[in-house]
Design an enzyme around this catalytic site. Structure first.
Site, PDB file in Angstrom:
ATOM      1  CE  LYS A  70      -1.982   2.547   3.356  1.00 59.60           C
ATOM      2  NZ  LYS A  70      -1.874   3.887   2.772  1.00 59.60           N
ATOM      3  CB  SER A 130       4.336   8.914  12.161  1.00 65.04           C
ATOM      4  OG  SER A 130       3.035   8.359  12.178  1.00 65.04           O
ATOM      5  N   GLY A 179       2.714   3.647  13.654  1.00 66.57           N
ATOM      6  CA  GLY A 179       3.394   2.369  13.876  1.00 66.57           C
ATOM      7  C   GLY A 179       2.808   1.621  15.067  1.00 66.57           C
ATOM      8  CD  GLU A 206      13.022   0.151   8.981  1.00 70.20           C
ATOM      9  OE1 GLU A 206      13.545   1.157   9.496  1.00 70.20           O
ATOM     10  OE2 GLU A 206      13.633  -0.914   8.829  1.00 70.20           O
TER      11      GLU A 206
HETATM   12  P1  NAD Z   1       2.141   8.229   8.628  1.00 73.90           P
HETATM   13  O1  NAD Z   1       2.382   7.397   9.828  1.00 73.90           O
HETATM   14  O2  NAD Z   1       1.134   9.327   8.712  1.00 73.90           O
HETATM   15  O3  NAD Z   1       1.638   7.315   7.404  1.00 73.90           O
HETATM   16  C1  NAD Z   1       2.431   6.249   6.920  1.00 73.90           C
HETATM   17  C2  NAD Z   1       1.541   5.258   6.203  1.00 73.90           C
HETATM   18  O4  NAD Z   1       0.644   4.687   7.142  1.00 73.90           O
HETATM   19  C3  NAD Z   1       0.667   5.843   5.087  1.00 73.90           C
HETATM   20  O5  NAD Z   1       0.643   4.939   4.021  1.00 73.90           O
HETATM   21  C4  NAD Z   1      -0.704   5.937   5.746  1.00 73.90           C
HETATM   22  O6  NAD Z   1      -1.777   5.852   4.834  1.00 73.90           O
HETATM   23  C5  NAD Z   1      -0.683   4.721   6.635  1.00 73.90           C
HETATM   24  N1  NAD Z   1      -1.587   4.760   7.802  1.00 73.90           N
HETATM   25  C6  NAD Z   1      -2.107   5.833   8.434  1.00 73.90           C
HETATM   26  N2  NAD Z   1      -2.882   5.433   9.482  1.00 73.90           N
HETATM   27  C7  NAD Z   1      -2.822   4.074   9.503  1.00 73.90           C
HETATM   28  C8  NAD Z   1      -3.370   3.075  10.367  1.00 73.90           C
HETATM   29  N3  NAD Z   1      -4.151   3.385  11.401  1.00 73.90           N
HETATM   30  N4  NAD Z   1      -3.083   1.778  10.106  1.00 73.90           N
HETATM   31  C9  NAD Z   1      -2.267   1.434   9.074  1.00 73.90           C
HETATM   32  N5  NAD Z   1      -1.725   2.344   8.227  1.00 73.90           N
HETATM   33  C10 NAD Z   1      -1.987   3.648   8.439  1.00 73.90           C
HETATM   34  O7  NAD Z   1       3.554   8.768   8.172  1.00 73.90           O
HETATM   35  P2  NAD Z   1       3.878   9.739   6.950  1.00 73.90           P
HETATM   36  O8  NAD Z   1       3.473  11.125   7.318  1.00 73.90           O
HETATM   37  O9  NAD Z   1       3.373   9.155   5.698  1.00 73.90           O
HETATM   38  O10 NAD Z   1       5.468   9.639   6.877  1.00 73.90           O
HETATM   39  C11 NAD Z   1       6.316  10.370   7.681  1.00 73.90           C
HETATM   40  C12 NAD Z   1       6.896   9.511   8.771  1.00 73.90           C
HETATM   41  O11 NAD Z   1       7.513   8.343   8.215  1.00 73.90           O
HETATM   42  C13 NAD Z   1       7.989  10.213   9.535  1.00 73.90           C
HETATM   43  O12 NAD Z   1       7.848   9.953  10.913  1.00 73.90           O
HETATM   44  C14 NAD Z   1       9.264   9.574   8.997  1.00 73.90           C
HETATM   45  O13 NAD Z   1      10.375   9.649   9.856  1.00 73.90           O
HETATM   46  C15 NAD Z   1       8.809   8.171   8.786  1.00 73.90           C
HETATM   47  N6  NAD Z   1       9.689   7.454   7.842  1.00 73.90           N
HETATM   48  C16 NAD Z   1      10.493   6.469   8.337  1.00 73.90           C
HETATM   49  C17 NAD Z   1      11.369   5.797   7.477  1.00 73.90           C
HETATM   50  C18 NAD Z   1      12.267   4.688   7.982  1.00 73.90           C
HETATM   51  O14 NAD Z   1      12.759   3.916   7.154  1.00 73.90           O
HETATM   52  N7  NAD Z   1      12.516   4.571   9.279  1.00 73.90           N
HETATM   53  C19 NAD Z   1      11.402   6.126   6.120  1.00 73.90           C
HETATM   54  C20 NAD Z   1      10.564   7.138   5.648  1.00 73.90           C
HETATM   55  C21 NAD Z   1       9.707   7.800   6.529  1.00 73.90           C
END
Ligand code: NAD
Length: 487
Positions: A180, A233, A237, A255
């Site tokens: 996804k 985030s 997570g 991650e």
């Molecule tokens: P986010 O947590 O808002 O969303 C990430 C993904 O999760 C999206 O695809 C979203 O649709 C999905 N999502 C949202 N709610 C969900 C739920 N309840 N259940 C399952 N999936 C759900 O994060 P974001 O704003 O897309 O990305 C930014 C974050 O990602 C930052 O914290 C960044 O540090 C982190 N990030 C980490 C890595 C790594 O490898 N450690 C890499 C890139 C980004």
């Protein structure tokens, strides 16, 4: 002439592009221009996720995938890598128009994704087991088996590489996959469906869906998915891990975010440190999980270093607002209005908590651009100092001794990626060992390599992607004991 790689807004399930059964759609707006790109991206609902899981479950058991030689899986992966590379510019363009990172950067990301498939193709026929002698009368074997249907959920900042880090090791291990994309950047990954088909993967082996958190939740809680790898985030997570536990205890890799430190010692190559603490940090406008957003500079060099860092941030800001599709543009906008507002709210609170060195404002009247920003000397409890901002906002603080630098760097709930700048090898090794971080880079920003494990300690995540560890995440050991006294 090669066919044009067209934009796809449909889901890719069981080897076909299909509309979502729910009829729900999502819109994508270019954050550089605020123009609508499409309002037809299909959102996967429960029936679509069930269809993808059924297709992946059937493919997992089908002779066309389960019954083939590992070397034949590798062939498909290598062909897929070549196809991605051949279309890298076009795939990258879909990412750029959806989430704003310049075409130059996204093209690099697309090529890196192809390399990840090549790397894991090399592993496919080298998954060995272990054996232990029958010294106690029992001959012991450990074999490593694929898990079955696996799922991945990506963040939006580098969708193509997140896709590759999850899907490539899973396929090398013989699993099937549902990926996804983030709702903010669905177009690049959705466009890969036609290449998946052309590479020869049987229907259902790789499925691509999109949608927001509701779609992600459907994957995390699904009873027939054996493993989920999540990038995003910390807050999300936790929800994914909860859903994974409460449903079928599926395996879970997380991650998550970071608030990574960069420590600049007085003996560093200052020019090099300045480059990485400015351009290195500002890559993707600071929207990189591993970005070193807290810079600690030794007091003896601090005034000069901070003045030069400001000059570089200001120079980088000059190029912001330029056409993100132009090959020379290096910095783009924030991914969307939501991310823009989030970063601006941190900047407003930073203005009360620390001293603003530069930036702190939007650039231009259209698009979601924020000027590269530096805050100095926040209090140790300031929001901008403690929380991940995920934008072009760096924090600078000074230190006097190595011990103090280590204490400051480790004073965080995160632990993804630390960097340090020094010309002393012994100091580099000593400080690397003392830093609480999944990765440490000496004399450069951290740039993940597919050969080495990437991931965080503390609240930056659980598990690793890349390298052999990334492959082992998609395998389950099975122990077989043979009683040698019988037969
Ligand atoms: P986010 O947590 O808002 O969303 C990430 C993904 O999760 C999206 O695809 C979203 O649709 C999905 N999502 C949202 N709610 C969900 C739920 N309840 N259940 C399952 N999936 C759900 O994060 P974001 O704003 O897309 O990305 C930014 C974050 O990602 C930052 O914290 C960044 O540090 C982190 N990030 C980490 C890595 C790594 O490898 N450690 C890499 C890139 C980004």
């Amino acid at each position: 002439m090669a066919a044009t790689h067209s934009m796809q807004t449909q889901l890719f399930i069981n080897g076909q592009y299909v509309d979502s059964k729910s009829g729900e759609t999502w819109k994508v707006t270019n954050p550089a221009t605020d123009e609508l790109i499409t309002d037809k991206v299909q959102t996967a609902g429960e029936a679509d996720i069930d269809a993808a899981v059924d297709a992946a479950a059937k493919a997992f058991k089908d002779a066309s995938w389960r019954g083939i030689k590992a070397a034949d899986r590798a062939k498909m992966m290598l062909k897929f890598a070549d196809l991605i590379e051949a279309k890298a510019g076009e795939i990258a363009r879909f990412e750029t128009i959806a989430m704003g990172a310049p075409l130059s950067v996204q093209t690099f990301v697309a090529h890196s994704a192809a390399d990840v498939f090549r790397y894991y193709a090399g592993w496919a026929d080298k998954i060995a087991g272990e054996q232990y002698p029958d010294d106690d009368g029992t001959y012991k074997i450990v074999r490593y088996e694929p898990l079955g249907v696996c799922a991945g959920i990506g963040a939006w900042n580098a969708s193509l590489i997140l896709f590759a880090w999850k899907v490539a090791p899973a396929l090398a291990a013989g699993n099937t996959f549902i990926f996804k994309t983030s709702e903010k950047s669905p177009l690049g990954v959705l466009s890969l469906g036609s290449l998946i088909k052309e590479a020869g993967f049987p229907p259902g082996v790789v499925n691509l869906v999109t949608g927001d958190g509701k779609t992600g939740q459907l994957l995390a809680q699904h009873m027939k998915i054996q493993k989920i790898s999540f990038t995003g985030s910390g807050a999300t997570g936790r929800k994914v891990a909860d859903a994974a536990n409460k449903s079928n205890m599926k395996r879970c890799t997380l991650e998550l975010g970071g608030k990574s430190p960069a420590i600049v010692f007085e003996d560093a190559d200052i020019e090099n440190a300045l480059n990485y603490c400015s351009q290195g940090f500002l890559l993707l406008s600071g929207q990189v999980c591993a970005a070193a957003s807290r810079t600690y500079v030794q007091k003896s060099i601090a005034d000069k270093f901070i003045a030069q860092l400001k000059e570089r941030f200001d120079a980088a800001g000059q190029g912001m607002g330029a056409d993100t599709l132009a090959p020379t543009t290096m910095l783009g906008p924030l991914a969307d209005k939501i991310q823009f507002d989030r970063v601006m709210s941190y900047i407003e609170s930073g203005k009360k908590e620390a001293s603003l060195v530069t930036g702190g404002k939007r650039i231009g009247e259209k698009g979601q651009f924020i000027a590269p920003t530096i805050f100095k000397d926040p209090s140790e409890n300031a929001k901008i100092y403690k929380e991940e901002i995920f934008g072009p906002v760096g924090i600078v603080k000074t230190f006097e001794t190595e011990e103090e630098a280590i204490r400051l760097a480790n004073d965080t709930t995160y632990g993804l990626s630390a960097t340090l700048y020094t010309q002393s090898v012994t100091r580099a090794l000593r400080v690397s060992a003392a830093l609480e971080s999944g990765t440490v880079s000496v004399n450069s920003s951290h740039s993940p390599s597919v050969q080495t494990p990437f991931g965080g300690v503390k609240q930056s995540g659980i598990g690793r992607e890349c390298g052999k560890q990334g492959l082992m995440n998609y395998l389950e050991p099975k122990t077989i004991h043979i009683n040698m006294k019988v037969g």
